[in-house]
Design an enzyme around this catalytic site. Structure first.
Site, PDB file in Angstrom:
ATOM      1  CG  HIS A   3      -2.177  -0.793   1.064  1.00  0.00           C
ATOM      2  ND1 HIS A   3      -3.305  -0.630   1.650  1.00  0.00           N
ATOM      3  CD2 HIS A   3      -2.452  -1.967   0.444  1.00  0.00           C
ATOM      4  CE1 HIS A   3      -4.250  -1.421   1.349  1.00  0.00           C
ATOM      5  NE2 HIS A   3      -3.623  -2.351   0.279  1.00  0.00           N
ATOM      6  CE1 TYR A  47      -5.289   3.919   8.876  1.00  0.00           C
ATOM      7  CE2 TYR A  47      -6.012   3.660  11.346  1.00  0.00           C
ATOM      8  CZ  TYR A  47      -4.990   3.477  10.162  1.00  0.00           C
ATOM      9  OH  TYR A  47      -4.001   2.491  10.348  1.00  0.00           O
ATOM     10  N   PRO A 106      -4.427   0.843  18.894  1.00  0.00           N
ATOM     11  CG  PRO A 106      -6.311  -0.482  18.226  1.00  0.00           C
ATOM     12  CD  PRO A 106      -5.517   0.127  19.370  1.00  0.00           C
ATOM     13  CE  LYS A 150       3.670   3.440  13.217  1.00  0.00           C
ATOM     14  NZ  LYS A 150       3.962   2.836  12.238  1.00  0.00           N
ATOM     15  CE1 TYR A 167      -1.142   3.825   9.132  1.00  0.00           C
ATOM     16  CE2 TYR A 167      -0.260   2.836   7.209  1.00  0.00           C
ATOM     17  CZ  TYR A 167      -1.103   3.070   8.167  1.00  0.00           C
ATOM     18  OH  TYR A 167      -2.108   2.269   8.168  1.00  0.00           O
TER      19      TYR A 167
HETATM   20  P1  FAD Z   1       1.676 -11.731  21.373  1.00  0.00           P
HETATM   21  O1  FAD Z   1       1.289 -11.895  20.000  1.00  0.00           O
HETATM   22  O2  FAD Z   1       0.613 -11.287  22.353  1.00  0.00           O
HETATM   23  O3  FAD Z   1       2.360 -13.090  22.041  1.00  0.00           O
HETATM   24  C1  FAD Z   1       2.845 -13.492  23.370  1.00  0.00           C
HETATM   25  C2  FAD Z   1       2.556 -14.867  23.382  1.00  0.00           C
HETATM   26  O4  FAD Z   1       3.024 -15.304  24.826  1.00  0.00           O
HETATM   27  C3  FAD Z   1       1.218 -15.321  23.148  1.00  0.00           C
HETATM   28  O5  FAD Z   1       1.165 -16.525  22.208  1.00  0.00           O
HETATM   29  C4  FAD Z   1       0.978 -16.039  24.571  1.00  0.00           C
HETATM   30  O6  FAD Z   1       0.043 -17.079  24.454  1.00  0.00           O
HETATM   31  C5  FAD Z   1       1.961 -16.204  25.181  1.00  0.00           C
HETATM   32  N1  FAD Z   1       2.257 -16.154  26.678  1.00  0.00           N
HETATM   33  C6  FAD Z   1       1.333 -15.383  27.510  1.00  0.00           C
HETATM   34  N2  FAD Z   1       1.434 -15.793  28.880  1.00  0.00           N
HETATM   35  C7  FAD Z   1       2.293 -16.761  28.781  1.00  0.00           C
HETATM   36  C8  FAD Z   1       2.649 -17.572  29.834  1.00  0.00           C
HETATM   37  N3  FAD Z   1       2.436 -17.439  31.152  1.00  0.00           N
HETATM   38  N4  FAD Z   1       3.530 -18.573  29.626  1.00  0.00           N
HETATM   39  C9  FAD Z   1       3.980 -18.776  28.078  1.00  0.00           C
HETATM   40  N5  FAD Z   1       3.484 -18.116  27.145  1.00  0.00           N
HETATM   41  C10 FAD Z   1       2.835 -17.216  27.555  1.00  0.00           C
HETATM   42  N6  FAD Z   1      -0.362  -4.233  15.582  1.00  0.00           N
HETATM   43  C11 FAD Z   1       0.321  -3.774  14.423  1.00  0.00           C
HETATM   44  O7  FAD Z   1       1.603  -3.601  14.047  1.00  0.00           O
HETATM   45  N7  FAD Z   1      -0.750  -3.468  13.176  1.00  0.00           N
HETATM   46  C12 FAD Z   1      -1.920  -3.744  13.326  1.00  0.00           C
HETATM   47  O8  FAD Z   1      -2.496  -3.466  12.501  1.00  0.00           O
HETATM   48  C13 FAD Z   1      -2.439  -4.067  14.550  1.00  0.00           C
HETATM   49  N8  FAD Z   1      -3.690  -4.153  14.869  1.00  0.00           N
HETATM   50  C14 FAD Z   1      -4.277  -4.692  15.925  1.00  0.00           C
HETATM   51  C15 FAD Z   1      -5.427  -5.180  16.311  1.00  0.00           C
HETATM   52  C16 FAD Z   1      -6.017  -5.912  17.440  1.00  0.00           C
HETATM   53  C17 FAD Z   1      -7.526  -6.116  17.268  1.00  0.00           C
HETATM   54  C18 FAD Z   1      -5.043  -5.959  18.355  1.00  0.00           C
HETATM   55  C19 FAD Z   1      -5.747  -6.676  19.784  1.00  0.00           C
HETATM   56  C20 FAD Z   1      -3.716  -5.766  18.333  1.00  0.00           C
HETATM   57  C21 FAD Z   1      -3.307  -5.126  16.962  1.00  0.00           C
HETATM   58  N9  FAD Z   1      -1.900  -4.835  16.917  1.00  0.00           N
HETATM   59  C22 FAD Z   1      -1.617  -4.435  15.743  1.00  0.00           C
HETATM   60  C23 FAD Z   1      -0.846  -5.007  17.960  1.00  0.00           C
HETATM   61  C24 FAD Z   1      -0.197  -6.523  17.611  1.00  0.00           C
HETATM   62  O9  FAD Z   1      -1.074  -7.631  17.499  1.00  0.00           O
HETATM   63  C25 FAD Z   1       0.718  -6.850  19.059  1.00  0.00           C
HETATM   64  O10 FAD Z   1       1.289  -5.851  19.330  1.00  0.00           O
HETATM   65  C26 FAD Z   1       1.356  -7.985  18.670  1.00  0.00           C
HETATM   66  O11 FAD Z   1       0.753  -9.267  18.760  1.00  0.00           O
HETATM   67  C27 FAD Z   1       2.716  -8.238  19.682  1.00  0.00           C
HETATM   68  O12 FAD Z   1       3.418  -9.445  19.380  1.00  0.00           O
HETATM   69  P2  FAD Z   1       4.247 -10.116  20.618  1.00  0.00           P
HETATM   70  O13 FAD Z   1       4.919 -11.209  20.056  1.00  0.00           O
HETATM   71  O14 FAD Z   1       4.771  -9.104  21.573  1.00  0.00           O
HETATM   72  O15 FAD Z   1       2.830 -10.725  21.734  1.00  0.00           O
HETATM   73  C1  DHB Z   2      -5.646  -2.922  11.078  1.00  0.00           C
HETATM   74  C2  DHB Z   2      -5.276  -2.726  12.455  1.00  0.00           C
HETATM   75  C3  DHB Z   2      -4.972  -1.412  12.681  1.00  0.00           C
HETATM   76  O1  DHB Z   2      -4.937  -1.062  14.029  1.00  0.00           O
HETATM   77  C4  DHB Z   2      -4.690  -0.597  11.997  1.00  0.00           C
HETATM   78  O2  DHB Z   2      -4.128   0.941  12.269  1.00  0.00           O
HETATM   79  C5  DHB Z   2      -4.822  -0.811  10.457  1.00  0.00           C
HETATM   80  C6  DHB Z   2      -5.154  -1.867  10.181  1.00  0.00           C
HETATM   81  C7  DHB Z   2      -5.922  -4.132  10.701  1.00  0.00           C
HETATM   82  O3  DHB Z   2      -6.194  -4.981  11.592  1.00  0.00           O
HETATM   83  O4  DHB Z   2      -6.016  -4.335   9.463  1.00  0.00           O
END
Ligand code: FAD
Ligand code: DHB
Length: 389
Positions: free
Chosen positions: A72, A200, A292, A296, A384
């Site tokens: 994009h 957005y 979100p 980021k 962004y």
């Molecule tokens: P997580 O993905 O949370 O992984 C952590 C892992 O640790 C999990 O698998 C969990 O099961 C495990 N864990 C937890 N507790 C324990 C334990 N006690 N023992 C062992 N393992 C454990 N980010 C973006 O960059 N762009 C986006 O568009 C975006 N959109 C989002 C939309 C939504 C609805 C949400 C909720 C989040 C969004 N995010 C987005 C954020 C992004 O999803 C997170 O920042 C990302 O998942 C972080 O990755 P992580 O590996 O740090 O943590």
């Molecule tokens: C999505 C999530 C976001 O937080 C964002 O800023 C853009 C896209 C998504 O889930 O597609």
């Protein structure tokens, strides 16, 4: 079991780090509480910055991302009738890639065996010990028996609710928290997107986001009060609300369909410092959360992982122990800039219950300024697409 690095959690941050360390010949073991299917069932991020794409490319795990990801070169801010296009390709020479976190995680999971990355799933009672020493260890139970992993370093990639951050003593820790008075209600559906780029929208009824996962799968969000429950939002009500908030142009091109997934996520800004204490490093949501708006979260996890991998390979492979000591400051400098951007875009694009006419006038003025100023658009675009690592 003995290893060099024990990684807690097996989300995207953990698997990226594990693969980067294995590629440099560093031994590691990943310990996860859930099953692979449970992790792949969580619908989360959709927009990848260059840092995330480049880490997958460096690992040679980007074949599907390149084939199926949607590059994009721009996105849109909508305010009532007006659509302000931020041409990130023209303003920065870079672009983002729409590719689901689920797919990225699936690609990293699929390469475990071939790359010799050991992941223990369904580990219960995961606990960190002696992280202030040079000989930390992690214990867990699985299939009824106790296990222990001894390591030189432990990296907490266990998300916001995991145990790693809590292993850093309160006397050295600082927490920064801002909670927002709404959550995002998201819907995933197998229908074509209403627009070829993200929108957005700041509408008088609230925020809306039109996003996608592919040409045939759409992802939409609206903001809702924290007291709302998913059950109160049947598909029809949500599609109606999206059509109003996104405006007549987007609504005319919106295809409705049954939800594959629907959930509400609260919005918060959170930073924990330091991101390293003794032999424990934190990466991703374990150390920080962004609202979100701005996409980021996952990308910030990827930049942490980049710095952590550099620090740990420096320690084990290049006789550069100082990079581990510098990890927290290096990572936090970028974290704070992403926190600022996510907070400011959230502030600009949502109607806060406590806001009066003055705050709304400030939003209108800022959107007007952005619409008319290439400098303002460049500032948004470079954040962004992702600040340099
Ligand atoms: P997580 O993905 O949370 O992984 C952590 C892992 O640790 C999990 O698998 C969990 O099961 C495990 N864990 C937890 N507790 C324990 C334990 N006690 N023992 C062992 N393992 C454990 N980010 C973006 O960059 N762009 C986006 O568009 C975006 N959109 C989002 C939309 C939504 C609805 C949400 C909720 C989040 C969004 N995010 C987005 C954020 C992004 O999803 C997170 O920042 C990302 O998942 C972080 O990755 P992580 O590996 O740090 O943590
Ligand atoms: C999505 C999530 C976001 O937080 C964002 O800023 C853009 C896209 C998504 O889930 O597609």
């Amino acid at each position: 079991m003995k290893t060099q690095v024990c990684i807690v959690g097996a989300g995207p941050a953990a698997l990226l780090l594990g693969h980067l360390l294995r590629a440099e010949g560093v031994e590691c073991v990943v310990i996860e509480r859930q099953t692979p299917d449970y992790i792949l069932g969580r619908i989360r991020a959709g927009v990848l910055e260059e840092i995330t794409v480049s880490l997958m490319a460096r690992l040679g795990l980007d074949a599907r991302l390149r084939a199926e990801g949607l590059p994009h070169g721009g996105f849109n801010l909508a305010d009532g009738e007006r659509l302000i296009r931020i041409d990130i390709a023209d303003l920065t020479g870079k672009q983002v890639v729409v590719y689901g976190q689920t797919e990225l995680t699936r690609d990293l999971m699929a390469a475990r065996e071939e790359r010799g990355l050991e992941v223990v799933y369904e580990a219960a009672d995961v606990a960190l010990h002696e992280v202030e020493s040079d000989a930390p260890y992690v214990t867990y139970t699985k299939d009824g028996s106790e296990h222990r992993v001894d390591a030189r370093f432990v990296v907490g990639c266990d998300g916001f609710h995991g145990p790693s951050r809590k292993a850093i003593p309160e006397r050295v820790a600082r927490e920064y928290l801002r909670e927002y008075p709404f959550g995002w209600l998201g819907i995933l559906a197998d229908v074509p997107p209403c627009n070829h780029e993200l929108i957005y929208a700041n509408h008088e009824r609230g925020f809306a986001l039109a996003s996608m996962r592919s040409e045939t799968r759409s992802r939409y969000y609206v903001d809702v009060p924290l007291t709302d429950r998913v059950e109160e939002w049947n598909d029809e009500r949500l599609w109606d609300e999206l059509a109003i908030r996104l405006g007549p142009e987007a609504a005319a091109h919106m295809t409705r369909g049954p939800s594959l997934e629907k959930s509400i996520a609260p919005l918060r800004s959170y930073v924990f410092a330091p991101m390293r204490h003794g032999s424990l490093l934190l990466c991703g949501d374990a150390a920080h959360i962004v609202p979100p708006t701005g996409a980021k979260g996952l990308n910030l996890a990827a930049s942490d992982v980049h710095y952590a991998a550099e620090a740990l390979t420096g320690f084990f492979r290049r006789n550069e122990p100082d990079r581990v000591a510098a990890y927290s400051d290096t990572a936090l400098a970028r974290v704070w800039k992403s926190e600022r951007f996510s907070w400011s875009l959230t502030r600009l694009m949502h109607r806060f219950p406590e806001d009066g006419p003055f705050e709304r006038a400030m939003q209108v003025a800022e959107l007007d300024y952005i619409a008319s100023s290439r400098a303002a658009q460049t500032a948004i675009a470079e954040n962004y697409v992702g600040l340099p690592v």
